[in-house]
Design a protein around this motif. Structure first.
Motif, short mmCIF file in Angstrom:
data_model
loop_
_atom_site.label_atom_id
_atom_site.label_comp_id
_atom_site.label_asym_id
_atom_site.label_seq_id
_atom_site.Cartn_x
_atom_site.Cartn_y
_atom_site.Cartn_z
N ALA A 95 40.50 88.40 14.86
CA ALA A 95 40.09 87.96 16.18
C ALA A 95 39.62 86.51 16.12
N PRO A 96 39.92 85.69 17.14
CA PRO A 96 39.36 84.34 17.20
C PRO A 96 37.83 84.42 17.17
N LEU A 97 37.23 83.51 16.42
CA LEU A 97 35.78 83.60 16.21
C LEU A 97 35.01 83.48 17.52
N ASP A 98 35.50 82.64 18.44
CA ASP A 98 34.78 82.49 19.70
C ASP A 98 34.80 83.77 20.51
N LYS A 99 35.92 84.51 20.45
CA LYS A 99 35.99 85.78 21.18
C LYS A 99 35.14 86.85 20.51
N ALA A 100 35.08 86.82 19.18
CA ALA A 100 34.22 87.77 18.48
C ALA A 100 32.76 87.52 18.82
N ILE A 101 32.38 86.25 18.91
CA ILE A 101 31.00 85.90 19.27
C ILE A 101 30.70 86.36 20.69
N THR A 102 31.66 86.15 21.60
CA THR A 102 31.47 86.58 22.98
C THR A 102 31.32 88.10 23.08
N SER A 103 32.15 88.82 22.33
CA SER A 103 32.04 90.28 22.33
C SER A 103 30.67 90.74 21.85
N PHE A 104 30.21 90.10 20.77
CA PHE A 104 28.91 90.49 20.22
C PHE A 104 27.78 90.19 21.20
N THR A 105 27.78 89.00 21.77
CA THR A 105 26.69 88.63 22.68
C THR A 105 26.75 89.47 23.97
N ASP A 106 27.95 89.76 24.45
CA ASP A 106 28.07 90.63 25.63
C ASP A 106 27.51 92.02 25.35
N GLY A 107 27.84 92.56 24.18
CA GLY A 107 27.33 93.89 23.81
C GLY A 107 25.84 93.89 23.62
N LEU A 108 25.32 92.84 22.98
CA LEU A 108 23.87 92.73 22.79
C LEU A 108 23.16 92.65 24.14
N GLY A 109 23.67 91.81 25.03
CA GLY A 109 23.04 91.65 26.34
C GLY A 109 23.06 92.92 27.16
N SER A 110 24.21 93.60 27.20
CA SER A 110 24.30 94.81 28.01
C SER A 110 23.43 95.92 27.45
N THR A 111 23.31 95.99 26.12
CA THR A 111 22.48 97.03 25.51
C THR A 111 21.00 96.78 25.79
N VAL A 112 20.55 95.55 25.61
CA VAL A 112 19.16 95.23 25.90
C VAL A 112 18.86 95.42 27.37
N ALA A 113 19.82 95.06 28.23
CA ALA A 113 19.62 95.23 29.67
C ALA A 113 19.47 96.69 30.04
N SER A 114 20.20 97.56 29.35
CA SER A 114 20.18 98.99 29.72
C SER A 114 19.01 99.74 29.12
N VAL A 115 18.58 99.37 27.92
CA VAL A 115 17.52 100.15 27.26
C VAL A 115 16.29 99.34 26.90
N GLY A 116 16.35 98.01 27.02
CA GLY A 116 15.24 97.18 26.60
C GLY A 116 13.95 97.46 27.35
N VAL A 117 14.06 97.57 28.68
CA VAL A 117 12.86 97.85 29.49
C VAL A 117 12.31 99.23 29.16
N LEU A 118 13.21 100.18 28.89
CA LEU A 118 12.75 101.54 28.57
C LEU A 118 12.00 101.56 27.24
N ILE A 119 12.50 100.81 26.26
CA ILE A 119 11.80 100.70 24.97
C ILE A 119 10.42 100.09 25.18
N ALA A 120 10.35 99.05 26.01
CA ALA A 120 9.07 98.39 26.26
C ALA A 120 8.08 99.34 26.94
N LEU A 121 8.54 100.07 27.95
CA LEU A 121 7.66 101.01 28.65
C LEU A 121 7.19 102.12 27.72
#
Length: 465
Positions: free
Chosen positions: A64-90
């Motif tokens: 995979a092109p490195l820029d696309k791999a980085i985008t995939s990783f950051t997108d996955g990190l962001g969506s995961t934190v967005a979905s469960v981050g607040v719940l972990i904090a609470l």
């Protein structure tokens, strides 16, 4: 077994970021996981950094092109934190309120006052399960260890007879029951219904913890017959408090999010009409965010104020609750980034293509994948988020019930055989004063029994539900 229409899934899915074939993708997965394992175990690198590097290595080996791999990783990190981050904090805030107010001590002392002799191991399971519901595993251990040592010494019990049930209660909550981070991430990855997963998780957890806790502790106490080590028992949270919340108020606060989420699941089953006002109301109050937020707000009045906390101390407790979870949240987020890199490289589709003609159950496959990653990395959370990413495509045409069981299979597999690459292994060893062999014969074997029994129950449920 529930199967996917691979052609329909391929038509709906976005094109992968690499054109690699199955062999190259398989090698990429193995190399990516091997890099994570090596960095965590050999070089002692933080799991967040290890997962980040492993995801990029996975993308590179897959072509995979490195820029696309980085985008995939950051997108996955962001969506995961967005979905469960607040719940972990609470959850962290609620756990800190429970500990600092003396509410946890109140639950412990009340139950222990009612338990005697042979009932004590069962009481320890109950204590650990209730107290561990809103707490992370490591925090639960630190909170319960003084109680375990005190009970073992005062009652002249074998440490394993008391300690193993408590550890089993904490572990089963960590692996199977939301709102713990691992189950929440798996629920999000496979798009499972949280209420159904919670209900089935409790159904699986009860017999699993009975076998791995009170029953196995009889054997463990004979194999490793040790007494509580002679050490100073740490000061309990409520020792410096003039008063503490009542048992009833504390228990109600801890169980409030579970009750709300279960109520939503029951209403969904009974009504099944998105336009119905009752269902819409329970969709709101039974959502994880609302349920945990409600518990935290209620906890301020039922835990903090009865303990004599001022507004300033309540704010300080919230701050202290949030500070330790930064690492946990980043690990969970990086796991989500690794998962998204797997998916975007086409690994999920590869698993579908390879496994569509297998006779193996998707539930069993999910458990086995989680077991392998758990053994390799030593982290139940890493095993859960990675396995969830790999098997998520298998849930596409599953029923609501079977999707929930897929989550539980992953959670059960993530508990398998904790050993020397797991921080929990060393935590238990040092607190209980054991050597490595004794820890393997007790803690590691208990985790394995818990994983196997829970996995077997999930598999049986998948056949009959």
């Amino acid at each position: 077994m529930t199967r996917l229409s691979v052609e329909m899934l391929a038509a709906d899915a976005p094109p992968p970021i690499t054109s690699a074939g199955h062999a190259q993708l398989g090698i990429a997965v193995l190399v990516g996981i091997a890099v994570i394992v090596l960095l965590i175990t050999k070089f002692k690198l933080h799991a967040f950094l290890s997962l980040t590097v492993g995801a990029l290595v996975l993308g590179a080996v897959a072509g995979a092109p490195l820029d696309k791999a980085i985008t995939s990783f950051t997108d996955g990190l962001g969506s995961t934190v967005a979905s469960v981050g607040v719940l972990i904090a609470l959850g962290a805030i609620l756990g800190k309120l429970l500990a600092d107010s003396g509410g946890a001590d109140q639950i412990v002392d009340t139950i222990l006052a009612k338990a005697r002799g042979r009932a004590m191991p069962w009481a320890m399971v109950l204590i650990a399960s209730v107290v561990g519901l809103p707490l992370f595993f490591e925090i639960g251990i630190v909170l319960l260890i003084p109680v375990v040592l005190m009970v073992a010494k005062r009652g002249n019990y074998s440490l394993m007879r008391i300690g193993i049930p408590a550890l089993a209660g904490l572990s089963v909550m960590h692996g199977l029951i939301p709102p713990h981070p691992g189950p929440l991430v798996a629920i999000d990855a496979v798009k499972a219904n949280l209420g159904v997963t919670l209900a089935l998780g409790l159904l699986v957890a009860v017999p699993s913890v009975i076998v791995a806790g009170p029953l196995f502790s009889k054997v463990a106490s004979r194999w490793v017959d040790v007494q509580a080590p002679d050490r100073m028992i740490p000061q309990r949270a409520s020792d410096d408090l003039e008063r503490r919340p009542s048992f009833g108020a504390t228990l109600a606060t801890v169980l409030l999010p579970v009750v709300l989420m279960l109520a939503k699941a029951l209403v969904d089953i009974a009504v099944d009409d998105p336009a119905d006002v009752t269902q819409r109301v329970f969709d709101v109050i039974g959502s994880p965010l609302f349920a945990l937020l409600a518990a935290v707000i209620v906890g301020i009045f039922t835990l903090g104020l009865p303990a004599g906390f001022s507004k300033e101390r309540i704010n300080a407790t919230v701050d202290k609750g949030l500070m330790p979870i930064a690492g946990i949240m980043l690990i969970v987020g990086a796991g989500g980034g690794f998962k998204q890199t797997l998916i975007d490289c086409g690994v999920g589709q590869m698993i579908l293509d390879i496994s569509k003609d297998w006779s193996i159950s998707a539930i069993l496959l999910a458990w086995m994948i989680a077991v392998v990653i758990r053994l390799a990395t030593g982290s139940a959370t890493v095993a859960t988020v990675s396995a969830a990413g790999l098997v998520a495509p298998l849930a596409a045409d599953m029923s609501t019930t079977h999707t929930a069981l897929l989550v539980l299979a992953i959670g059960a597999g993530s508990l398998f055989f904790s050993h020397v690459n797991d921080a929990g292994f060393w935590l238990v060893k040092e607190y209980f004063g054991l050597d490595v062999g004794q820890t393997v014969k007790t803690w590691s074997l208990m985790e394995t029994i818990l994983s196997v029994v829970a996995g077997a129950l999930v598999f049986v449920l998948s056949l009959i539900i």
